[in-house]
Design a protein around this motif. Structure first.
Motif, PDB file in Angstrom:
ATOM      1  N   ALA A 194       0.822  -1.209   0.000  1.00 31.89           N
ATOM      2  CA  ALA A 194       0.000   0.000   0.000  1.00 31.89           C
ATOM      3  C   ALA A 194       0.854   1.256   0.000  1.00 31.89           C
ATOM      4  O   ALA A 194       0.555   2.225  -0.715  1.00 31.89           O
ATOM      5  N   THR A 195       1.942   1.255   0.773  1.00 30.40           N
ATOM      6  CA  THR A 195       2.802   2.441   0.850  1.00 30.40           C
ATOM      7  C   THR A 195       3.511   2.698  -0.469  1.00 30.40           C
ATOM      8  O   THR A 195       3.525   3.825  -0.980  1.00 30.40           O
ATOM      9  N   TYR A 196       4.096   1.660  -1.051  1.00 34.50           N
ATOM     10  CA  TYR A 196       4.782   1.824  -2.336  1.00 34.50           C
ATOM     11  C   TYR A 196       3.791   2.250  -3.423  1.00 34.50           C
ATOM     12  O   TYR A 196       4.114   3.091  -4.270  1.00 34.50           O
ATOM     13  N   THR A 197       2.593   1.679  -3.413  1.00 26.83           N
ATOM     14  CA  THR A 197       1.603   2.029  -4.432  1.00 26.83           C
ATOM     15  C   THR A 197       1.180   3.478  -4.290  1.00 26.83           C
ATOM     16  O   THR A 197       1.074   4.216  -5.287  1.00 26.83           O
ATOM     17  N   GLN A 198       0.942   3.923  -3.075  1.00 23.79           N
ATOM     18  CA  GLN A 198       0.533   5.306  -2.846  1.00 23.79           C
ATOM     19  C   GLN A 198       1.595   6.290  -3.334  1.00 23.79           C
ATOM     20  O   GLN A 198       1.283   7.292  -3.982  1.00 23.79           O
ATOM     21  N   VAL A 199       2.847   5.999  -3.032  1.00 24.01           N
ATOM     22  CA  VAL A 199       3.932   6.873  -3.477  1.00 24.01           C
ATOM     23  C   VAL A 199       4.032   6.874  -5.003  1.00 24.01           C
ATOM     24  O   VAL A 199       4.188   7.915  -5.634  1.00 24.01           O
ATOM     25  N   ALA A 200       3.923   5.691  -5.616  1.00 25.37           N
ATOM     26  CA  ALA A 200       4.029   5.577  -7.070  1.00 25.37           C
ATOM     27  C   ALA A 200       2.914   6.324  -7.781  1.00 25.37           C
ATOM     28  O   ALA A 200       3.087   6.785  -8.921  1.00 25.37           O
ATOM     29  N   GLN A 201       1.749   6.452  -7.135  1.00 23.94           N
ATOM     30  CA  GLN A 201       0.608   7.126  -7.740  1.00 23.94           C
ATOM     31  C   GLN A 201       0.544   8.612  -7.423  1.00 23.94           C
ATOM     32  O   GLN A 201      -0.372   9.304  -7.868  1.00 23.94           O
ATOM     33  N   SER A 202       1.530   9.137  -6.688  1.00 25.04           N
ATOM     34  CA  SER A 202       1.557  10.559  -6.375  1.00 25.04           C
ATOM     35  C   SER A 202       1.703  11.383  -7.647  1.00 25.04           C
ATOM     36  O   SER A 202       2.368  10.964  -8.603  1.00 25.04           O
TER      37      SER A 202
END
Length: 295
Positions: A194-202
């Protein structure tokens, strides 16, 4: 321990960067222990979260800084050139702004190559380097830019689609972690994905990420390592694939005087700081102990 860490920002030539530091960081110039700087490696969704299970263990004893690189994490995602020279200068700029003391820089993969170049150019800024799986991704004359992945990422319009479909979604993040980053997929937590995905979608995260995938940030680390004089400690995951441990051993042999340790962690992949943080904490603590008693 966590209560002493505070979120802060710093304005740099590459934009505003986010970081956390502790109370000891404000008095690092008069503290007996060297300041510790943690920087993450590069890849879709990368941020200081990579070290978040490690750096709090040192917050009670050392001045501590854990930073997001420009274009990554919570730092500014500007549409600007992202280059090796730019990131090397950025690391040095942060060290100059945040401490007056020689620092221990703890980082991984491609960012480790930037730190090595910075330490060669300005060794007085560095007390030591602690590196996990350091690579230039084009070591010993290999050219990452010729790989199919880099070629796809260089195609106009295709690059954005590739990033959105192949990087910036939970399925892609989970797949990369399972196939490239971790030796044991059962160690991957939902929070990590979830953390990596959120950052990647910034917003704007694709600018730096595509520079990485295109190969704009690659270098041949074998050209630089022989010139390193700063004490350096290297950790490698036994099952890391990109790069494998054999490449790491070959790199370490280029400068046995500067490289004081090369430790391989069994049953671990590319990011031991995420996969087995307790082991990494123990190794870093050991290296710091050796460093502080050595002449």
């Amino acid at each position: 321990m966590f209560d002493c860490l505070r979120s802060r920002t710093l304005t740099t030539a590459m934009g505003e960067v986010a970081y956390v530091s502790n109370e000891l960081a404000a008095i690092s110039h008069s503290h007996s222990q060297p300041p510790l700087f943690f920087w993450h490696g590069l890849g879709g969704g990368s941020s200081r979260y990579e070290w978040s299970a490690v750096y709090p263990a040192f917050a009670a004893e050392y001045p501590l800084f854990a930073l997001d690189l420009p274009g990554w994490g919570a730092s500014a995602h500007l549409d600007q050139p992202y280059t090796v020279a730019g990131y090397v200068d950025h690391l040095l700029e942060c060290l100059g702004h945040l401490t007056t003391e020689p620092a221990v820089v703890i980082t991984s993969s491609l960012t480790a190559a930037f730190a090595i170049q910075g330490a060669i150019a300005h060794p007085q800024r560095f007390r030591a380097l602690i590196l996990t799986c350091p690579t230039g991704l084009s070591d010993f004359g290999q050219d990452y830019r010729q790989t199919p992945l880099a070629q796809i990422a260089r195609q106009p319009y295709v690059d954005i689609t590739f990033y959105r479909l192949g990087v910036a979604n939970a399925l892609s993040v989970q797949s990369f972690m399972a196939n490239q980053q971790f030796a044991r997929p059962n160690r991957i937590s939902p929070e990590m994905v979830a953390t990596y995905t959120q950052v990647a979608q910034s917003a704007g995260a694709e600018f730096a990420a595509l520079a990485f995938v295109r190969g704009d940030l690659c270098c041949d680390l074998s050209r630089f390592l022989p010139h390193l004089t700063v004490p350096t400690y290297i950790v490698w995951g036994e099952q890391a694939k990109l790069p494998p441990v054999a490449v790491g051993q070959r790199l370490a042999q280029l400068n046995p005087e500067a490289i004081r340790a090369f430790d391989v962690i069994p049953g671990v992949g590319l990011t031991p700081q995420l996969e087995c943080p307790a082991v990494m904490i123990g190794l870093i603590d050991r290296y710091l102990g050796q460093l502080l008693v050595s002449p």
